[in-house]
Design a protein around this motif. Sequence first.
Motif, short mmCIF file in Angstrom:
data_model
loop_
_atom_site.label_atom_id
_atom_site.label_comp_id
_atom_site.label_asym_id
_atom_site.label_seq_id
_atom_site.Cartn_x
_atom_site.Cartn_y
_atom_site.Cartn_z
N LYS A 180 0.81 -1.21 0.00
CA LYS A 180 0.00 0.00 0.00
C LYS A 180 0.84 1.26 0.00
O LYS A 180 0.38 2.31 0.43
CB LYS A 180 -0.92 0.01 1.22
CG LYS A 180 -1.96 -1.11 1.21
CD LYS A 180 -2.83 -1.03 2.44
CE LYS A 180 -3.88 -2.13 2.45
NZ LYS A 180 -4.73 -2.07 3.66
N ARG A 183 -0.71 4.34 -2.03
CA ARG A 183 -1.85 4.99 -1.39
C ARG A 183 -1.41 5.78 -0.16
O ARG A 183 -1.96 6.86 0.12
CB ARG A 183 -2.89 3.94 -1.00
CG ARG A 183 -3.70 3.44 -2.19
CD ARG A 183 -4.84 2.57 -1.75
NE ARG A 183 -4.39 1.25 -1.28
CZ ARG A 183 -5.21 0.30 -0.86
NH1 ARG A 183 -6.51 0.50 -0.85
NH2 ARG A 183 -4.73 -0.86 -0.47
N ARG A 184 -0.45 5.26 0.58
CA ARG A 184 0.02 5.99 1.76
C ARG A 184 0.72 7.28 1.37
O ARG A 184 0.58 8.31 2.04
CB ARG A 184 0.95 5.10 2.57
CG ARG A 184 0.27 3.91 3.23
CD ARG A 184 1.26 3.13 4.08
NE ARG A 184 0.66 1.95 4.68
CZ ARG A 184 -0.02 1.95 5.81
NH1 ARG A 184 -0.18 3.10 6.48
NH2 ARG A 184 -0.54 0.85 6.30
N THR A 189 0.62 9.98 4.47
CA THR A 189 0.92 9.24 5.69
C THR A 189 2.19 8.41 5.57
O THR A 189 2.45 7.56 6.42
CB THR A 189 -0.25 8.32 6.05
OG1 THR A 189 -0.49 7.40 4.97
CG2 THR A 189 -1.51 9.13 6.32
N ALA A 190 2.96 8.62 4.52
CA ALA A 190 4.22 7.90 4.35
C ALA A 190 5.21 8.81 3.63
O ALA A 190 4.82 9.65 2.81
CB ALA A 190 4.02 6.61 3.55
N VAL A 212 6.11 5.53 8.18
CA VAL A 212 4.67 5.47 8.02
C VAL A 212 4.01 6.02 9.26
O VAL A 212 4.44 5.74 10.39
CB VAL A 212 4.21 4.01 7.75
CG1 VAL A 212 2.71 3.96 7.53
CG2 VAL A 212 4.93 3.44 6.55
N LYS A 215 0.65 3.46 11.98
CA LYS A 215 0.50 2.05 11.64
C LYS A 215 0.11 1.29 12.89
O LYS A 215 0.82 1.31 13.90
CB LYS A 215 1.81 1.50 11.06
CG LYS A 215 1.68 0.07 10.56
CD LYS A 215 2.95 -0.36 9.89
CE LYS A 215 2.84 -1.79 9.41
NZ LYS A 215 1.81 -1.98 8.40
#
Length: 462
Positions: A180, A183-184, A189-190, A212, A215
């Motif tokens: 993923k 998408r992150r 968020t990454a 990340v 998580k």
Amino acid sequence: MARFQVPEGWTAQAYRFALDPTPSQVRAIRSHCGGARFAHNYMLGLIKAVIDQRAAERSYGVPDNELTPVLGWSLAALRKTWNTRKGTVAPWWTDNSKEAYNSGLDGLARGLDAWFASRKGVRAGAKVGFPRFKPKHRAVHSVRFTTGAIRVNLDRHHVTLPVLGTIHTHESTRKLARRKLARRIEAGTARILSATVKYDGQRWYCAFAVIVEGKHRGDRARRSPHPVVGVDVGVKDLLVVAAADGTEIERVPAPKPLTAAQARLRVLQRKAARQQGRWDTATESRQDPSKRWLRTQARIAKTHARVANIRRHELHTATTRLAHNHDVIVVEDLNVTGMSRRGGAYKRGLNRAIGDAALGRIRILLGYKTTWNQTRLVTADRWFPSTQTCSRCQAKTKLALRDRVYHCRNGCPPIDRDINAAINLARLGETTERGGVSGTGTGSSPAASVSAGDGCGAIRKT
């Protein structure tokens, strides 16, 4: 230079994708790997020459203040020296990214620091030798990028790296749960820290080092009715999981991929021995190998890559399942290096089996997977007698390695030695959860910390 700190609420993680580069991209990647190897070897030769020159001057009685100036071997010093000489020693350096040469210099700086710390007695563990030159045909083909255009493309099937450009991937960067990354990154968020391209003997891979945010284990994640479990690792059964009440939860047999591939490796290695390799035993000199020998070596490398992939898959599957289903996991701190260090021909088979099982890798995988899932990993002390202690009456009985059934000296019913050890480890985890107050008889107050486990007062006796 201050070391990078992971922000609060974020977790470090790695995503690895199999690449599908074109022939021209393969040549470019190999050129980058060669540039990293050249920078490493050149600067290592320069440092070694300075060290040898200073030693020779001391033998001639030259005062210390008149010796040849020391060449710094920190990463910053190596880069400064390399930048002043690269135009002369490597006029082709502009063909590759500067990160390629920085990758080789970084590995050299780490190796020199480890050698110096080991020499001074500061570094724990086995002694580290002086760094060696990387031969062209034996060195691992790897290069790391930390700056420049490093991204996962929006089409989910390409990655972009500095100078190398856009490279197609075998798999999507979004669809699977463990992939993923795209998408992150889109959600913010990454964040990618670095990318490492490596050849494992079968295909090229790109591994992204990522941090990340948030998580954690989902609220609907499956949980076992046994929150605290003990895990006994071994050669015959890779993992034996049991609860403190004596329930056997899971038994994962060792895959033994290297043992299964021994027949094929034996045939290929005997075939390579009959062909013209890189070394001429008659003249004891290097020679140009035959094309058939190169093809045979490629088949050997692919076989070893397949063995490593099978082992990695089994370890990740088992450890991920443990981290998802249980709240507290207790494992032993095994001295795997010491277990397989001596013995010669008498222990050759056991040493190979220990390496095939990768026992030391299990605790490392559980270490970060329990952090991801907000669970706890308790590491029992290396001298905790989990195998020799009876899980029923807590009496100690010596066992040989060949004894697979535990026979208590007090007459308790026989029990499988792996199950017995796992039960003792699970009770040590319960001791930790109670704050050090043991209600089972197998723990004591030193076991109340995550990295403890003296248990029944075990002492360091053979």
